[in-house]
Design a protein around this motif. Structure first.
Motif, PDB file in Angstrom:
ATOM      1  N   ALA A 328       0.866  -1.289  -0.031  1.00 31.42           N
ATOM      2  CA  ALA A 328      -0.182  -0.053  -0.064  1.00 31.42           C
ATOM      3  C   ALA A 328       0.750   1.457  -0.375  1.00 31.42           C
ATOM      4  O   ALA A 328       1.900   1.045   0.673  1.00 31.42           O
ATOM      5  N   PHE A 329       0.976   2.279  -1.128  1.00 28.33           N
ATOM      6  CA  PHE A 329       0.941   3.849  -0.846  1.00 28.33           C
ATOM      7  C   PHE A 329       0.235   4.235  -0.138  1.00 28.33           C
ATOM      8  O   PHE A 329      -1.159   4.145  -1.089  1.00 28.33           O
ATOM      9  N   ARG A 330       0.451   5.009   0.684  1.00 30.80           N
ATOM     10  CA  ARG A 330      -0.669   5.598   1.714  1.00 30.80           C
ATOM     11  C   ARG A 330      -0.022   6.610   1.739  1.00 30.80           C
ATOM     12  O   ARG A 330       0.875   7.156   2.280  1.00 30.80           O
ATOM     13  N   TRP A 331      -0.731   8.269   1.245  1.00 30.66           N
ATOM     14  CA  TRP A 331      -0.508   9.252   1.475  1.00 30.66           C
ATOM     15  C   TRP A 331      -1.665  10.281   1.728  1.00 30.66           C
ATOM     16  O   TRP A 331      -2.458   9.950   0.566  1.00 30.66           O
ATOM     17  N   PRO A 332      -2.038  11.048   1.534  1.00 29.27           N
ATOM     18  CA  PRO A 332      -2.995  12.009   2.044  1.00 29.27           C
ATOM     19  C   PRO A 332      -3.242  12.836   0.739  1.00 29.27           C
ATOM     20  O   PRO A 332      -2.965  13.096  -0.022  1.00 29.27           O
TER      21      PRO A 332
END
Length: 485
Positions: A328-332
């Motif tokens: 998972a690439f998690r960024w707002p």
């Protein structure tokens, strides 16, 4: 088109869909926009398009942009502004109406020329007037696309602003703020923005106070913001550590502006003088880690969620809608109006910040803190709110500029970086650095084999004049000169 009466021109000026949208390009190169090497490997083909986005983000000497052209979109508005200026006084109708429509044309032209100058020219210091400015399109059809110099460009914008200030139409009419048109308040607010950029602090404060004297209501985020009932859910990291993630979306997710939907709700939003929005067709405003970290500065409780701007505008894990879920690439993502728009027009908050900044820079730092107190009270969770204080002039300037960045995130950052780096106060200078792979804008390829490079935007770099898209240069048949780097 030749118009006959004021009603026809009034309808043209009132066709707000022609004027409200501004382009995302100027924020790309700023330190509010996030990018790391992981952004490329997080999505097949990369998160950012290597021909229409990366050239702006990584300071290329040329761009070939057909989606985000500030040049094209603002000169379209100038066409209609010129029509109003040319024809208003010859139309059938009351003299006051004609004069106001002509002044509105000058306002629209000044506003668009200002947008173009901030994006595509170097900061005008008064000593570099021979540098390239803008095409001074003052007639509907006849003008050459050739660029005037900086001195003549800013003289033209200033002349239009002086004509725009003759508008006599008040902000409030029939019980409603007329934020989709030029009014006394919106022109004064734009004048404050203009003079702050030019470094004329006294004039900036004067016009900010004029705008605030007509309208100074803030939207209290303790009352007006919430989460949407809509959410996004994803199963992530299935091959290693399975997890279900639910992305909470702000109420702005339900207030899309594209295609004129929800314009009425937007126009009735408290705290704005002029309805303008920064638009991104890629549906992801990507905040930098540095920008997000500012919401922890001077924040009661030590939790960024206590700043309601962060709580309700920054959607955690928004990247999962487009990027890899395993790993998972998690960024707002920043969301104000759906996934595509952020308020960009002059606002009550901006005027308070301009007034406070001038007070701080003039040494009246106690007053500056009092000036921004109502803004912070309307933005911080009421259960933890405490007033901000400053111990010195430098401390006050720092605190006001940080508050400005949190409030006017993305939309005003390029404007701010250019003026900070050009003034005589070294403590507000900013060098922007980012890590990414080299890329070839012509082929649209990112070259990972060469490893990660550092891209730097120094204060007063020539890359603060964003390249004009090659398509615009080509369409001008040799008459339009590109910026030099």
């Amino acid at each position: 088109k030749t118009l006959q009466n004021v009603e026809e021109l009034d309808a043209l000026m009132g066709n707000y869909s022609l004027y409200v949208q501004e382009q995302v390009v100027p924020v790309y190169g700023s330190d509010d926009w996030g990018i790391t090497p992981e952004f490329h490997t997080a999505k097949s083909g990369g998160v950012f398009n290597a021909t229409t986005q990366l050239p702006y983000i990584l300071y290329s000497n040329e761009v070939d942009d057909t989606r985000y052209s500030v040049w094209q979109s603002e000169y379209k508005k100038i066409y209609f502004a010129n029509m109003a200026i040319e024809q208003a006084m010859s139309l059938n109708g009351p003299e006051e109406d004609k004069a106001n429509l002509k002044a509105e044309g000058h306002f629209l032209r000044a506003y668009s020329m200002f947008q173009l100058a901030v994006a595509h020219t170097l900061y005008y210091t008064g000593q570099n007037g021979d540098e390239l400015g803008l095409s001074l399109q003052t007639m509907t059809f006849e003008d050459s696309p050739a660029r005037a110099n900086l001195a003549d460009t800013w003289a033209a914008i200033d002349a239009d602003l002086q004509e725009a200030l003759k508008i006599t139409v008040p902000l409030k009419q029939d019980g409603r703020n007329r934020v989709w048109r030029a009014t006394t308040a919106s022109v004064n607010a734009f004048a404050a923005r203009y003079y702050l950029y030019r470094g004329d602090l006294a004039m900036a404060k004067s016009y900010a106070e004029k705008a605030l004297s007509e309208y100074n209501t803030l939207s209290d985020y303790n009352e007006s913001l919430s989460f949407s009932q809509s959410t996004l859910s994803y199963d992530i990291n299935g091959s290693t550590n399975p997890e279900k993630v639910t992305v909470q979306l702000p109420i702005g997710y339900d207030l899309r502006l594209s295609g004129a939907a929800n314009f009425g709700t937007w126009f009735d939003k408290e705290g704005i003088y002029l309805a303008r929005h920064m638009y991104s067709a890629f549906w992801w405003f990507v905040p930098s880690q540095e920008l997000m970290d500012t919401y922890l500065i001077d924040l009661p409780g030590g939790d960024a969620q206590n700043d309601l701007r962060f709580r309700y505008y920054y959607a955690e894990d928004f990247s999962l809608r487009a990027c890899s879920k395993d790993p998972a690439f998690r960024w707002p993502g920043v969301m104000v109006h759906y996934m595509e728009s952020i308020d960009a027009g002059p606002s009550v908050a901006e005027m308070m910040l301009i007034k406070a900044e001038v007070e701080a820079r003039n040494g009246d730092y106690t007053t500056a803190m009092k000036t921004i107190a109502p803004l912070r009270k309307a933005r911080i969770d009421a259960s933890v709110y405490t007033e901000l204080t400053a111990t010195s002039q430098d401390d006050a300037i720092k605190k006001v500029l940080e508050e400005r960045r949190r409030e006017l995130f993305m939309t005003m950052r390029w404007y701010d970086l250019k003026r900070y780096n050009a003034n005589d106060y070294a403590a507000d200078d900013v060098t922007v650095t980012r890590q990414f792979y080299d890329f070839n804008p012509a082929s649209g390829s990112v070259m990972m084999d060469g490893g990660v490079k550092t891209f730097t935007l120094e204060p007063n770099s020539r890359h603060y004049a964003i390249p004009i898209p090659k398509t615009e240069i080509a369409n001008a048949g040799g008459a339009l000169q590109q910026n030099t780097y």
